[in-house]
Design a protein around this motif. Structure first.
Motif, short mmCIF file in Angstrom:
data_model
loop_
_atom_site.label_atom_id
_atom_site.label_comp_id
_atom_site.label_asym_id
_atom_site.label_seq_id
_atom_site.Cartn_x
_atom_site.Cartn_y
_atom_site.Cartn_z
N ALA A 1 74.94 -11.91 -13.11
CA ALA A 1 73.61 -12.53 -12.96
C ALA A 1 73.19 -12.55 -11.50
CB ALA A 1 73.63 -13.93 -13.54
N ARG A 2 74.11 -12.95 -10.63
CA ARG A 2 73.78 -12.99 -9.20
C ARG A 2 73.49 -11.59 -8.67
NH1 ARG A 2 76.81 -11.65 -5.00
NH2 ARG A 2 78.74 -11.72 -6.23
N ARG A 3 74.33 -10.62 -9.03
CA ARG A 3 74.13 -9.27 -8.52
C ARG A 3 72.84 -8.65 -9.06
NH1 ARG A 3 73.94 -7.04 -5.65
NH2 ARG A 3 74.68 -4.96 -6.14
N TYR A 4 72.48 -8.96 -10.30
CA TYR A 4 71.20 -8.49 -10.84
C TYR A 4 70.04 -9.03 -10.01
CZ TYR A 4 66.99 -8.40 -13.67
OH TYR A 4 65.68 -8.23 -14.08
N ALA A 5 70.08 -10.33 -9.72
CA ALA A 5 69.00 -10.95 -8.94
C ALA A 5 68.92 -10.35 -7.54
CB ALA A 5 69.20 -12.46 -8.87
N GLU A 6 70.07 -10.11 -6.92
CA GLU A 6 70.09 -9.50 -5.59
C GLU A 6 69.52 -8.09 -5.61
OE1 GLU A 6 74.02 -11.76 -3.67
OE2 GLU A 6 74.25 -9.84 -4.69
N GLU A 7 69.89 -7.32 -6.62
CA GLU A 7 69.41 -5.93 -6.70
C GLU A 7 67.91 -5.90 -6.99
OE1 GLU A 7 69.97 -1.74 -6.56
OE2 GLU A 7 71.18 -3.45 -5.92
N LEU A 8 67.44 -6.81 -7.83
CA LEU A 8 66.01 -6.86 -8.13
C LEU A 8 65.23 -7.24 -6.87
CD1 LEU A 8 63.77 -6.64 -10.22
CD2 LEU A 8 64.12 -9.08 -10.74
N GLN A 9 65.73 -8.20 -6.10
CA GLN A 9 65.06 -8.56 -4.86
C GLN A 9 64.95 -7.37 -3.92
OE1 GLN A 9 67.07 -10.63 -1.56
NE2 GLN A 9 65.62 -12.31 -1.86
N GLY B 1 62.93 -0.93 -19.52
CA GLY B 1 63.50 -0.31 -18.33
C GLY B 1 64.95 -0.70 -18.16
N THR B 2 65.55 -0.28 -17.06
CA THR B 2 66.94 -0.63 -16.75
C THR B 2 67.09 -0.84 -15.25
OG1 THR B 2 67.63 1.68 -16.49
CG2 THR B 2 67.90 0.69 -18.67
N LEU B 3 68.13 -1.57 -14.88
CA LEU B 3 68.49 -1.75 -13.48
C LEU B 3 70.01 -1.72 -13.38
CD1 LEU B 3 67.17 -2.24 -10.69
CD2 LEU B 3 67.60 -4.67 -11.03
N SER B 4 70.53 -0.87 -12.51
CA SER B 4 71.98 -0.73 -12.34
C SER B 4 72.40 -1.26 -10.99
CB SER B 4 72.39 0.74 -12.49
OG SER B 4 72.06 1.25 -13.76
N PHE B 5 73.64 -1.77 -10.92
CA PHE B 5 74.16 -2.32 -9.67
C PHE B 5 75.68 -2.38 -9.76
CE2 PHE B 5 72.74 -5.55 -12.63
CZ PHE B 5 73.87 -6.30 -12.83
N THR C 1 65.00 -9.70 -18.78
CA THR C 1 66.05 -8.76 -19.17
C THR C 1 66.37 -8.88 -20.65
OG1 THR C 1 68.00 -10.18 -18.90
CG2 THR C 1 67.12 -9.13 -16.90
N ASP C 2 67.03 -7.86 -21.16
CA ASP C 2 67.69 -7.96 -22.46
C ASP C 2 68.88 -8.92 -22.29
OD1 ASP C 2 65.93 -6.00 -23.27
OD2 ASP C 2 67.37 -4.36 -23.10
N PRO C 3 69.44 -9.42 -23.39
CA PRO C 3 70.61 -10.32 -23.27
C PRO C 3 71.88 -9.54 -22.97
CG PRO C 3 70.05 -10.02 -25.57
CD PRO C 3 68.98 -9.31 -24.80
N ASP C 4 71.87 -8.79 -21.85
CA ASP C 4 72.95 -7.87 -21.51
C ASP C 4 73.91 -8.41 -20.45
OD1 ASP C 4 71.84 -6.07 -23.25
OD2 ASP C 4 70.95 -4.79 -21.70
N VAL C 5 73.54 -9.49 -19.78
CA VAL C 5 74.37 -10.02 -18.69
C VAL C 5 75.56 -10.76 -19.30
CG1 VAL C 5 74.40 -11.48 -16.64
CG2 VAL C 5 72.33 -10.20 -17.24
N ARG C 6 76.74 -10.55 -18.75
CA ARG C 6 77.95 -11.10 -19.37
C ARG C 6 78.72 -12.06 -18.47
NH1 ARG C 6 75.58 -10.18 -23.03
NH2 ARG C 6 75.93 -8.76 -24.78
N SER C 7 78.29 -12.28 -17.25
CA SER C 7 79.02 -13.19 -16.38
C SER C 7 78.09 -13.74 -15.31
CB SER C 7 80.20 -12.48 -15.71
OG SER C 7 79.73 -11.52 -14.77
N ALA C 8 78.55 -14.79 -14.63
CA ALA C 8 77.78 -15.38 -13.55
C ALA C 8 77.64 -14.40 -12.40
CB ALA C 8 78.44 -16.67 -13.08
N GLU C 9 78.70 -13.63 -12.12
CA GLU C 9 78.63 -12.65 -11.04
C GLU C 9 77.58 -11.58 -11.34
OE1 GLU C 9 81.12 -9.08 -8.80
OE2 GLU C 9 81.93 -10.03 -10.61
#
Length: 494
Positions: free
Chosen positions: A180-188, A115-119, A170-178
């Motif tokens: 990572a945080r925004r992914y977690a917020e969007e998933l929540q 799947g995918t998640l965009s933010f 996730t796939d190893p697609d995250v490239r920064s700390a920001e």
């Protein structure tokens, strides 16, 4: 002076390769494989247990259908693939909080995959691939404490043992700390929107772990992967990953060899620390769970789950911007807090003619401010009363200043907006004749300010403030300003 390789910013020299694993507790009445209540959060230790979740010999698991549907719904929401049939696997490892000596999980055939998640981030929209979302049972909870004799002891509370848990990788697609945080917020936000989980990080309902490695810019091979745990807030997620990127970069610059560790995050010190060496999947000796049959997902079942999904956060934000004219920021703030979304939607439904932007300002300002300081008071805010309040201000029946007073009074005890305005006599004065009398009195009482106005000094606001004070904030400020300016410019104060 030219910048050297080692003094250039880390992310200019290295590329961070980050994968996120999230475990979230699912909202079900009972546990994953037994009938014990899943509402154990405030219960005394070891009071929500049975032979199944204690792992006693001779017991057999029974699948919780609702937990399966929550994972299937998550898969649909992220556009993942669902297999026609899945199976359960045993994940074998020894730890005191694992009563059976293994965990029932999924390995080869998860309920959702690809799947995918965009933010949105500060650099624009980011899309992260999601490898899998699978279902498993939670472990018990270890509590490290000191007994009455001053000895360090470790206690086990089995109330959480066997609770339904969804792991999203996730796939190893995250490239920064920001990111990572925004992914977690969007998933929540997504999990809350579809009702799968409350996903409260502070209560352990959503646990975020990150696998972090670095590689020199322009290269393909992955670096040594380090897992980071114990991140209990979105702020911690960003801080811990940022620290780990800097730590690994410093080690690589110094020619040190990195090791594949599991590291914990110390919030107070702002550093990570080694917990143990990192395991690989083969270390868990996965094999098919012999006590559970394969689970088949027919098309009709999946279609019914898809049809029952509510509007997802990304779609709701886009609608707020496109259809209601909200800013992207306001849309994100409202959608990011479930209570704010519910209030905004219901207040808008109660007053279809209300200006959405004005209503959004009240939700993002007064309501969310109250929610952060007094959640009980915020819970008393009724959508119909907020709509009534906004409507009265727009109609010139209530001043902005008094509207804030009325909002606070409504939240304090739940009294209706109409009754508060009536009891306190806060109806806005828009009668120009009545206002003219007050304006004349204020001008006559302040001759020096009149001279200042004649001299071109910016004192108009002073007069407006004095009129508002004299009318206890009930005067229509726009009409007051017009009346003051007209009288001063006409010289009728003489």
């Amino acid at each position: 002076m030219a910048t050297t390789a080692t003094t250039a910013p880390v992310l200019e020299r290295y590329e961070a390769v980050i994968g996120i694993e999230v475990h979230c507790q699912l909202k079900t009445a009972s546990k994953m494989f037994c009938g014990c209540s899943n509402a154990y959060a405030d219960a005394p230790p070891n009071t929500h247990t049975c032979p199944v979740c204690l792992g006693l010999p001779g017991t057999l698991p029974v699948i919780n259908r609702k937990a399966v549907e929550h994972v299937l719904a998550t898969g649909v929401a992220i556009g993942a693939e669902t297999p026609a049939a899945t199976r359960w696997d045993r994940k074998n490892y020894f730890y005191p909080d694992l009563p059976k000596g293994y965990q029932i999980s999924q390995y080869d055939l998860p309920l959702a995959a690809h799947g995918t998640l965009s933010f949105q981030t500060s650099e624009g929209e980011v899309t992260i691939g999601i490898t899998r979302a699978h279902l498993e049972e939670d472990t018990a909870k270890l509590i490290h404490a000191t007994d009455e004799a001053g000895r360090r002891v470790s206690l086990i509370d089995f109330n959480r043992s066997g609770a339904p848990l969804m792991e999203i990788v996730t796939d190893p697609d995250v490239r920064s700390a920001e990111q990572a945080r925004r992914y977690a917020e969007e998933l929540q936000a997504l999990l809350r929107a579809i009702g799968a989980s409350d996903a409260d990080m502070e209560r352990g309902q959503m646990r975020v772990e990150a696998n972090v490695s670095l590689r020199p810019r322009g290269t393909e091979p992955f670096g040594i992967r380090v897992e980071v745990k114990n991140m209990n807030s979105f702020r911690s997620v960003e801080r811990a990953i940022a620290y780990e990127i800097e730590r690994q970069a410093a080690a690589l610059d110094a020619g040190e060899d990195l090791t594949q560790d599991t590291r914990g995050w110390n919030e107070d010190r702002g550093t990570t620390y080694v917990m143990r060496s990192k395991e690989d999947s083969h270390d868990y000796r996965y094999f098919p769970e012999p006590d559970l049959p394969p689970l088949r997902v027919d098309a009709a079942w999946l279609a019914s789950i898809r049809d029952a999904l509510p509007e997802l956060p990304a779609a709701r934000r886009a609608r707020y911007v496109a259809d209601l004219g909200l800013s992207a920021y306001d849309a994100a703030v409202i959608v990011g807090e479930e209570a704010a979304t519910v209030l905004f939607e219901r207040a808008a439904a109660a007053a279809p003619a209300a200006d959405p932007k004005t209503l959004a300002n009240w939700v993002t300002g007064a309501f969310l401010g109250l929610l952060r300081t007094d959640a009980d008071a915020a819970a008393r805010v009724e959508p119909a009363d907020l709509a009534d309040l906004v409507g009265r201000v727009a109609a010139g029946q209530l001043s902005g200043t008094n509207a804030k007073e009325v909002f606070a009074a409504h939240a304090a005890d739940g009294a209706t907006v109409a009754s508060i305005i009536e009891a306190r006599g806060l109806h806005q004065i828009s009668d120009t004749s009545a206002l003219g009398v007050v304006v004349d009195d204020v001008i006559a009482a302040n001759p020096k300010a009149v001279k200042d106005f004649r001299a071109g000094k910016p004192v108009l606001g002073f007069f407006v403030g004095q009129v508002m004070k004299a009318t206890r904030g009930q005067a229509n400020a726009a009409l007051v300003q017009e009346a003051v300016r007209a009288r001063l410019e006409s010289g009728s104060d003489a």
